[in-house]
Write an enzyme that holds these catalytic residues in place. Structure first.
Site, PDB file in Angstrom:
ATOM      1  N   LYS A 265      19.907  -0.014  16.065  1.00 45.15           N
ATOM      2  CA  LYS A 265      19.312  -0.313  14.749  1.00 45.15           C
ATOM      3  C   LYS A 265      20.166  -1.358  14.038  1.00 45.15           C
ATOM      4  CE  LYS A 265      18.552   1.823  10.164  1.00 45.15           C
ATOM      5  NZ  LYS A 265      18.495   3.080   9.390  1.00 45.15           N
ATOM      6  N   ASP A 270      20.553  -1.715   3.761  1.00 44.91           N
ATOM      7  CA  ASP A 270      19.429  -0.823   3.470  1.00 44.91           C
ATOM      8  C   ASP A 270      19.455  -0.410   2.007  1.00 44.91           C
ATOM      9  OD1 ASP A 270      17.365   0.971   3.506  1.00 44.91           O
ATOM     10  OD2 ASP A 270      18.408   2.495   4.703  1.00 44.91           O
ATOM     11  N   LYS A 277      17.106   3.342  -3.044  1.00 45.06           N
ATOM     12  CA  LYS A 277      18.166   4.362  -3.052  1.00 45.06           C
ATOM     13  C   LYS A 277      18.873   4.365  -4.405  1.00 45.06           C
ATOM     14  CE  LYS A 277      19.439   3.998   1.873  1.00 45.06           C
ATOM     15  NZ  LYS A 277      19.101   5.386   2.287  1.00 45.06           N
ATOM     16  N   ASP A 347      12.156   3.779   2.680  1.00 41.79           N
ATOM     17  CA  ASP A 347      13.554   4.014   3.067  1.00 41.79           C
ATOM     18  C   ASP A 347      13.666   4.578   4.483  1.00 41.79           C
ATOM     19  OD1 ASP A 347      16.271   4.015   2.797  1.00 41.79           O
ATOM     20  OD2 ASP A 347      16.372   5.744   1.441  1.00 41.79           O
ATOM     21  N   GLU A 349      13.082   3.105   7.156  1.00 45.05           N
ATOM     22  CA  GLU A 349      12.792   1.804   7.766  1.00 45.05           C
ATOM     23  C   GLU A 349      13.315   1.688   9.192  1.00 45.05           C
ATOM     24  OE1 GLU A 349      15.400   2.455   6.064  1.00 45.05           O
ATOM     25  OE2 GLU A 349      16.973   1.523   7.265  1.00 45.05           O
ATOM     26  N   ARG A 351      13.298   3.683  11.796  1.00 46.62           N
ATOM     27  CA  ARG A 351      12.343   4.061  12.845  1.00 46.62           C
ATOM     28  C   ARG A 351      11.240   3.016  12.981  1.00 46.62           C
ATOM     29  NH1 ARG A 351      11.274   9.587   9.763  1.00 46.62           N
ATOM     30  NH2 ARG A 351      13.382   9.056   9.150  1.00 46.62           N
TER      31      ARG A 351
END
Ligand code: BES
Ligand code: MN
Ligand code: ZN
Length: 497
Positions: A265, A270, A277, A347, A349, A351
């Protein structure tokens, strides 16, 4: 780290300091005490004072007289001789490395101990890992030259026994290479988004490929569009910076050997996207590309070692940003394997981008596919920072990883992916949704990924807890841990046997 091996007594070697690992049980301590005092009389007052009992990871410094070829002697406690393990030796060497770095020492001469419950090769390997990994720091941003990382530059192992020295060399050389890989992963993951956005990550992979000897192809946004990687494109939608998809290939095995595919990944930052977040602790999410850092560094390590396997490493990379163009909750993605996904939470993201990479991986018809991702907070809640969550479809592959985990102390523990859990991510208007609520979050993430692996033997490693440390561990300073490089390299060096 420069390594050398000399068939001589410790006192013959020239260095900034000598290191002697001292067992702490009565019998061995007394013997060691006698020998140390015979070679280094300056150690007598300390050893006879009883202040140094050779407890595990204790370090005492003795200053040597002008005649000696080193100015210091570091005595490092290893506890009971019969209970020394690879891990206790890693930790003892780490304690010595931290002491040496605290004194800004550059070179150490190390006495190869005998009579331990650890063979010479294991000693060489574990000690070198401890010395290389312990005092790491990302230093590129410091203006103050006094703030250094590991100051050690060279290690000289000394033994009068030729055979044991040769074994030490074997272990130490392996460990040096795998430690450099681990440090590379730490540096890539600790580097913030403004210096490690997707295109920079691709440059780093290209550099690693050039240095270590593996092929790197970077697919740009146009190519990603033509391949219809809709998950990667959706997550990237809110960013100014384009995504990349990095393909790395190492051919050390036979022409007809199916490859092992590693997927990492690569979310370089993020924010959570529109499902943003909270700001407290958000800076940690610069490490959300640790899976990518691990697979880049692992293929580099394997290439350096010249392992006889074929390995492909794949990295989908993007930022996850909120903006007027960002993907929003409720949006639907249809993947090229036909699976439709509702983006319930932007969030989740990781996967979404891994799905494209897992579809891509299938074209190699790999004998195994392993993905590594800082995927879920739920995994951190379940296993903390000590153990990686393991989920997958292939029992032999899981047991290989379990063995490597126990050997390296990069532990993995299996979580179940029973089909009953699939209910939690069933979509209302799609096949699946990308978030399954509070229950079994690590498991539902894995079950999401499972929709994209086809019939590849597959294992998913959720490194959310083990990749990002908020406090120091014995040979892993806080920040990115480099987890996975030692684990995967150990598994791959034992692949055939
Ligand atoms: N990168 C995070 C997971 C994470 C959390 C890693 C904490 C390290 C420490 C991931 O993209 C994420 O945000 N996951 C969500 C998923 C949820 C919305 C289903 C999570 O775990 O909260
Ligand atoms: Mn996220
Ligand atoms: Zn993430």
């Amino acid at each position: 780290m420069k390594l050398s091996f000399t068939q001589s007594a410790l006192a013959e070697a020239k260095s900034d300091a000598y290191v002697i690992f001292v067992p702490g049980d009565d019998k061995h301590f007394k013997e060691a005490q006698k020998r140390i005092i015979a070679d280094f009389p300056e150690a007598k007052p300390l050893l006879e004072s009883g202040d140094f009992k050779a407890k595990r990871d204790s370090v005492a410094t003795v200053y040597l007289s002008g005649k000696a070829k080193a100015s210091r002697l570091l005595l490092v406690g290893i506890g009971e001789a019969e209970k020394v393990t690879l891990e206790s030796m890693r930790r003892a060497a780490a304690a010595a490395a931290k002491a040496a770095t605290g004194k800004k020492l550059k070179s150490l001469a190390i006495a190869v101990p005998s009579g331990l419950s650890l063979d010479a090769e294991g000693f060489g390997e574990a000690a070198t890992e401890g010395f290389c990994l312990a005092a790491y720091k990302l230093t590129r941003y410091f203006s103050d030259k006094e703030r250094t990382g590991n100051t050690l530059e060279s290690l000289t192992f000394c033994s009068e026994n030729k055979k044991s020295l040769a074994d030490v060399k074997k272990g130490a050389e392996y460990a040096e290479t795998v430690s450099q890989g681990t440090l590379l992963a730490r540096t890539l993951a600790n580097t913030p988004d403004n210096d490690m956005y997707p295109e920079k990550l691709a440059e780093a992979a290209q550099k690693a490929g050039k240095d270590a000897g593996f092929k790197v192809t970077v697919l740009d946004k146009k190519k990603i569009e033509s391949l219809k990687m809709h998950g990667l494109l959706a997550v990237n939608q809110g960013s100014k910076r384009p995504p990349v998809f990095i393909v790395m290939e190492y051919e050390g095995g036979g022409k007809n050997d199916k490859p092992i595919v590693l997927v990492g990944k690569g979310v370089t930052f993020d924010t959570g996207g529109i499902s943003i977040k909270p700001s407290a602790g958000m800076a940690e999410m610069k490490m959300d590309m640790h899976g990518a850092a691990t697979v880049i560094s692992t293929i580099a390590t394997i290439a350096r070692l010249g392992l006889k396997v074929n390995v492909i490493a794949l990295v989908p990379a993007t930022e996850n940003m909120p903006s007027g163009s960002a993907v929003v909750p409720g949006d639907v993605i249809v993947y090229t394997n036909g699976v439709s996904v509702e983006v319930d939470n932007t969030d989740a993201e990781g996967r979404l981008i891994l799905a494209d990479a897992l579809i891509y991986a299938q074209k190699y018809k790999p004998q195994a596919c392993i993905d590594l991702a800082t995927l879920t907070g739920a995994c951190v809640v379940a296993l903390g920072t000590v153990t990686t969550g393991m989920m997958g479809t292939d029992a032999p592959l899981k047991s290989r990883l379990k063995l490597a985990g126990d050997y390296t102390h990069e532990y993995v523990c299996e979580l179940p992916i029973y089909e009953e859990y699939e209910e939690l991510i069933k979509g209302d208007i799609t096949d699946v949704k990308n978030a399954g609520g509070r229950y079994a979050g690590a498991i539902t993430a894995a079950l999401f990924l499972k929709r994209f692996v086809g019939d590849m033997p597959w294992v998913h490693l959720d490194i959310a807890g083990t990749a990002m440390l908020s406090s120091d561990a014995p040979y892993t300073p806080k920040g990115a841990s480099g987890v996975g490089v030692r684990l995967l390299t150990d598994m791959l060096r034992k692949w055939k046997s």
